[in-house]
Design a protein around this motif. Structure first.
Motif, PDB file in Angstrom:
ATOM      1  N   MET A 153      86.306   7.561  52.474  1.00 43.37           N
ATOM      2  CA  MET A 153      85.740   8.270  51.336  1.00 43.37           C
ATOM      3  C   MET A 153      85.562   7.274  50.196  1.00 43.37           C
ATOM      4  SD  MET A 153      86.997  11.985  49.954  1.00 43.37           S
ATOM      5  CE  MET A 153      86.598  12.830  51.471  1.00 43.37           C
ATOM      6  N   GLU A 154      84.430   7.377  49.514  1.00 47.59           N
ATOM      7  CA  GLU A 154      84.152   6.486  48.384  1.00 47.59           C
ATOM      8  C   GLU A 154      84.015   7.308  47.103  1.00 47.59           C
ATOM      9  OE1 GLU A 154      81.276   3.095  49.089  1.00 47.59           O
ATOM     10  OE2 GLU A 154      80.739   4.505  50.693  1.00 47.59           O
ATOM     11  N   PHE A 155      84.423   6.704  46.005  1.00 55.98           N
ATOM     12  CA  PHE A 155      84.360   7.334  44.697  1.00 55.98           C
ATOM     13  C   PHE A 155      83.590   6.384  43.790  1.00 55.98           C
ATOM     14  CE2 PHE A 155      87.868   8.999  47.024  1.00 55.98           C
ATOM     15  CZ  PHE A 155      87.836  10.354  46.750  1.00 55.98           C
ATOM     16  N   LEU A 156      82.343   6.722  43.506  1.00 59.84           N
ATOM     17  CA  LEU A 156      81.462   5.828  42.773  1.00 59.84           C
ATOM     18  C   LEU A 156      81.154   6.367  41.385  1.00 59.84           C
ATOM     19  CD1 LEU A 156      78.930   5.100  45.654  1.00 59.84           C
ATOM     20  CD2 LEU A 156      80.952   3.772  45.010  1.00 59.84           C
ATOM     21  N   PRO A 157      81.568   5.649  40.342  1.00 60.04           N
ATOM     22  CA  PRO A 157      81.243   6.095  38.981  1.00 60.04           C
ATOM     23  C   PRO A 157      79.724   6.097  38.768  1.00 60.04           C
ATOM     24  CG  PRO A 157      82.896   4.353  38.952  1.00 60.04           C
ATOM     25  CD  PRO A 157      82.375   4.434  40.350  1.00 60.04           C
ATOM     26  N   ILE A 158      79.266   7.106  38.083  1.00 60.81           N
ATOM     27  CA  ILE A 158      77.860   7.167  37.673  1.00 60.81           C
ATOM     28  C   ILE A 158      77.865   6.897  36.181  1.00 60.81           C
ATOM     29  CG2 ILE A 158      75.783   8.587  37.508  1.00 60.81           C
ATOM     30  CD1 ILE A 158      76.857  10.258  39.831  1.00 60.81           C
ATOM     31  N   THR A 159      77.154   5.867  35.765  1.00 62.55           N
ATOM     32  CA  THR A 159      77.252   5.425  34.377  1.00 62.55           C
ATOM     33  C   THR A 159      76.032   5.755  33.528  1.00 62.55           C
ATOM     34  OG1 THR A 159      76.450   3.247  35.006  1.00 62.55           O
ATOM     35  CG2 THR A 159      78.842   3.564  34.967  1.00 62.55           C
ATOM     36  N   SER A 160      75.009   6.314  34.149  1.00 66.30           N
ATOM     37  CA  SER A 160      73.784   6.597  33.403  1.00 66.30           C
ATOM     38  C   SER A 160      73.189   7.934  33.818  1.00 66.30           C
ATOM     39  CB  SER A 160      72.757   5.498  33.670  1.00 66.30           C
ATOM     40  OG  SER A 160      71.476   5.880  33.222  1.00 66.30           O
ATOM     41  N   ALA A 161      72.674   8.657  32.845  1.00 67.28           N
ATOM     42  CA  ALA A 161      71.991   9.924  33.139  1.00 67.28           C
ATOM     43  C   ALA A 161      70.714   9.682  33.933  1.00 67.28           C
ATOM     44  CB  ALA A 161      71.679  10.660  31.844  1.00 67.28           C
ATOM     45  N   GLU A 162      70.256   8.429  33.975  1.00 70.98           N
ATOM     46  CA  GLU A 162      69.041   8.065  34.723  1.00 70.98           C
ATOM     47  C   GLU A 162      69.318   7.883  36.218  1.00 70.98           C
ATOM     48  OE1 GLU A 162      66.266   8.159  32.854  1.00 70.98           O
ATOM     49  OE2 GLU A 162      67.665   8.588  31.222  1.00 70.98           O
ATOM     50  N   ASP A 163      70.580   7.836  36.608  1.00 69.57           N
ATOM     51  CA  ASP A 163      70.937   7.652  38.013  1.00 69.57           C
ATOM     52  C   ASP A 163      70.334   8.785  38.850  1.00 69.57           C
ATOM     53  OD1 ASP A 163      72.693   8.020  40.467  1.00 69.57           O
ATOM     54  OD2 ASP A 163      73.671   6.249  39.604  1.00 69.57           O
ATOM     55  N   SER A 220      77.279   9.079  27.635  1.00 71.42           N
ATOM     56  CA  SER A 220      77.502   8.168  26.513  1.00 71.42           C
ATOM     57  C   SER A 220      78.853   8.409  25.836  1.00 71.42           C
ATOM     58  CB  SER A 220      76.360   8.287  25.496  1.00 71.42           C
ATOM     59  OG  SER A 220      76.301   9.595  24.996  1.00 71.42           O
ATOM     60  N   ASN A 221      79.655   9.305  26.396  1.00 61.05           N
ATOM     61  CA  ASN A 221      80.970   9.587  25.826  1.00 61.05           C
ATOM     62  C   ASN A 221      82.006   8.653  26.466  1.00 61.05           C
ATOM     63  OD1 ASN A 221      83.617  10.758  25.393  1.00 61.05           O
ATOM     64  ND2 ASN A 221      82.535  12.567  24.655  1.00 61.05           N
ATOM     65  N   PRO A 222      82.713   7.862  25.662  1.00 60.77           N
ATOM     66  CA  PRO A 222      83.668   6.893  26.232  1.00 60.77           C
ATOM     67  C   PRO A 222      84.857   7.534  26.947  1.00 60.77           C
ATOM     68  CG  PRO A 222      83.879   6.977  23.848  1.00 60.77           C
ATOM     69  CD  PRO A 222      82.689   7.827  24.204  1.00 60.77           C
ATOM     70  N   HIS A 223      85.128   8.811  26.718  1.00 68.29           N
ATOM     71  CA  HIS A 223      86.255   9.487  27.370  1.00 68.29           C
ATOM     72  C   HIS A 223      85.905  10.004  28.762  1.00 68.29           C
ATOM     73  CE1 HIS A 223      88.833   9.554  23.819  1.00 68.29           C
ATOM     74  NE2 HIS A 223      87.772   9.913  23.112  1.00 68.29           N
ATOM     75  N   VAL A 224      84.621  10.096  29.081  1.00 66.40           N
ATOM     76  CA  VAL A 224      84.175  10.792  30.290  1.00 66.40           C
ATOM     77  C   VAL A 224      83.857   9.829  31.430  1.00 66.40           C
ATOM     78  CG1 VAL A 224      82.421  12.366  31.257  1.00 66.40           C
ATOM     79  CG2 VAL A 224      83.193  12.655  28.899  1.00 66.40           C
ATOM     80  N   LYS A 225      84.289  10.233  32.623  1.00 67.14           N
ATOM     81  CA  LYS A 225      83.876   9.560  33.855  1.00 67.14           C
ATOM     82  C   LYS A 225      83.260  10.617  34.766  1.00 67.14           C
ATOM     83  CE  LYS A 225      86.891   5.612  34.463  1.00 67.14           C
ATOM     84  NZ  LYS A 225      87.939   5.007  35.268  1.00 67.14           N
ATOM     85  N   TYR A 254      81.342  15.763  43.457  1.00 69.02           N
ATOM     86  CA  TYR A 254      81.492  14.973  42.238  1.00 69.02           C
ATOM     87  C   TYR A 254      82.705  15.443  41.463  1.00 69.02           C
ATOM     88  CZ  TYR A 254      79.575  19.111  40.105  1.00 69.02           C
ATOM     89  OH  TYR A 254      79.396  20.420  39.722  1.00 69.02           O
ATOM     90  N   LEU A 255      83.118  14.590  40.532  1.00 66.20           N
ATOM     91  CA  LEU A 255      84.193  14.889  39.592  1.00 66.20           C
ATOM     92  C   LEU A 255      83.687  14.580  38.191  1.00 66.20           C
ATOM     93  CD1 LEU A 255      86.914  12.865  41.494  1.00 66.20           C
ATOM     94  CD2 LEU A 255      86.808  15.345  41.391  1.00 66.20           C
ATOM     95  N   ILE A 256      84.052  15.419  37.237  1.00 72.29           N
ATOM     96  CA  ILE A 256      83.824  15.122  35.827  1.00 72.29           C
ATOM     97  C   ILE A 256      85.206  15.133  35.179  1.00 72.29           C
ATOM     98  CG2 ILE A 256      82.743  15.822  33.652  1.00 72.29           C
ATOM     99  CD1 ILE A 256      80.605  17.276  35.366  1.00 72.29           C
ATOM    100  N   ILE A 257      85.655  13.944  34.785  1.00 73.33           N
ATOM    101  CA  ILE A 257      86.997  13.836  34.218  1.00 73.33           C
ATOM    102  C   ILE A 257      86.945  13.231  32.819  1.00 73.33           C
ATOM    103  CG2 ILE A 257      88.154  13.724  36.459  1.00 73.33           C
ATOM    104  CD1 ILE A 257      88.399  10.728  36.118  1.00 73.33           C
ATOM    105  N   TRP A 258      87.899  13.638  32.019  1.00 71.37           N
ATOM    106  CA  TRP A 258      88.057  13.138  30.657  1.00 71.37           C
ATOM    107  C   TRP A 258      89.373  12.374  30.603  1.00 71.37           C
ATOM    108  CZ3 TRP A 258      84.891  14.423  26.326  1.00 71.37           C
ATOM    109  CH2 TRP A 258      83.816  15.274  26.633  1.00 71.37           C
ATOM    110  N   GLU A 259      89.303  11.119  30.190  1.00 69.81           N
ATOM    111  CA  GLU A 259      90.511  10.329  30.016  1.00 69.81           C
ATOM    112  C   GLU A 259      91.026  10.565  28.600  1.00 69.81           C
ATOM    113  OE1 GLU A 259      88.986   6.478  31.146  1.00 69.81           O
ATOM    114  OE2 GLU A 259      89.671   6.791  33.211  1.00 69.81           O
TER     115      GLU A 259
END
Length: 170
Positions: free
Chosen positions: A1-11, A41-46, A59-64
């Motif tokens: 299983m892979e967990f790949l961060p998505i860093t742009s809304a353009e992805d 664009s929120n630094p707390h969100v992955k 997918y996961l939406i997490i807040w650090e």
């Protein structure tokens, strides 16, 4: 299983995630498209795409936050449900984040809510607050009576809730 961060809304994966998110979660539990894309664009969100055998399965939406993560949304896409993949995902979360808090609908709201609560209990989460209110996501959306679950016991639950309200739902 892979967990790949998505860093742009353009992805390219973002549109598929949002389509599933919009059909899976009740309207009062979701952000509109503009709010959703602003998360990138929120630094707390992955936002993390979950792949299994080279296929996107959820997918996961997490807040650090200060001393824990808040899991705002966690979804295994419908075609991949009931295959124990959600348990593998929670295993990844526990390995990478020792303190996790999330919201769910109270189990008395129906079979799906009961099933979700049972899933989280089996995967190491316990109920920490039955009186939690999720603030409204915005105009036309209602606040919701939900439960807070965690994989640990927070020392100061009021502070945790205040931080969630201030950072996630500001």
């Amino acid at each position: 299983m892979e967990f790949l961060p998505i860093t742009s809304a353009e992805d390219y994966r973002v549109r598929d995630i949002y389509t599933s998110y919009s059909s899976t979660f009740p309207a009062d539990e979701q952000r509109d498209w503009n709010q959703f894309t602003a998360l990138f664009s929120n630094p707390h969100v992955k936002i993390i795409s979950v792949l299994h055998e080279s296929q996107a399965i959820g997918y996961l939406i997490i807040w650090e936050l200060s001393s824990y993560i808040f899991m705002e949304h966690f979804e295994v896409f419908e075609a991949f449900r009931s295959q124990k993949l959600g348990s593998h995902i929670t295993g990844y979360l526990f390995k990478n984040y020792p303190r996790i808090i999330l919201e769910i609908e109270p189990e008395h709201l129906g079979d799906d809510a009961k099933r979700r609560y049972s899933f989280y209990q089996k995967n190491g989460f316990t109920l920490i607050d039955e009186m939690y209110v999720q603030p409204s996501y915005g105009e036309g959306k209602k606040p919701l009576d939900l439960w807070l679950l965690a994989n640990y016991i927070p020392e100061d639950l009021k502070r945790v809730k205040d931080e969630i309200y201030d950072v996630v739902y500001h």
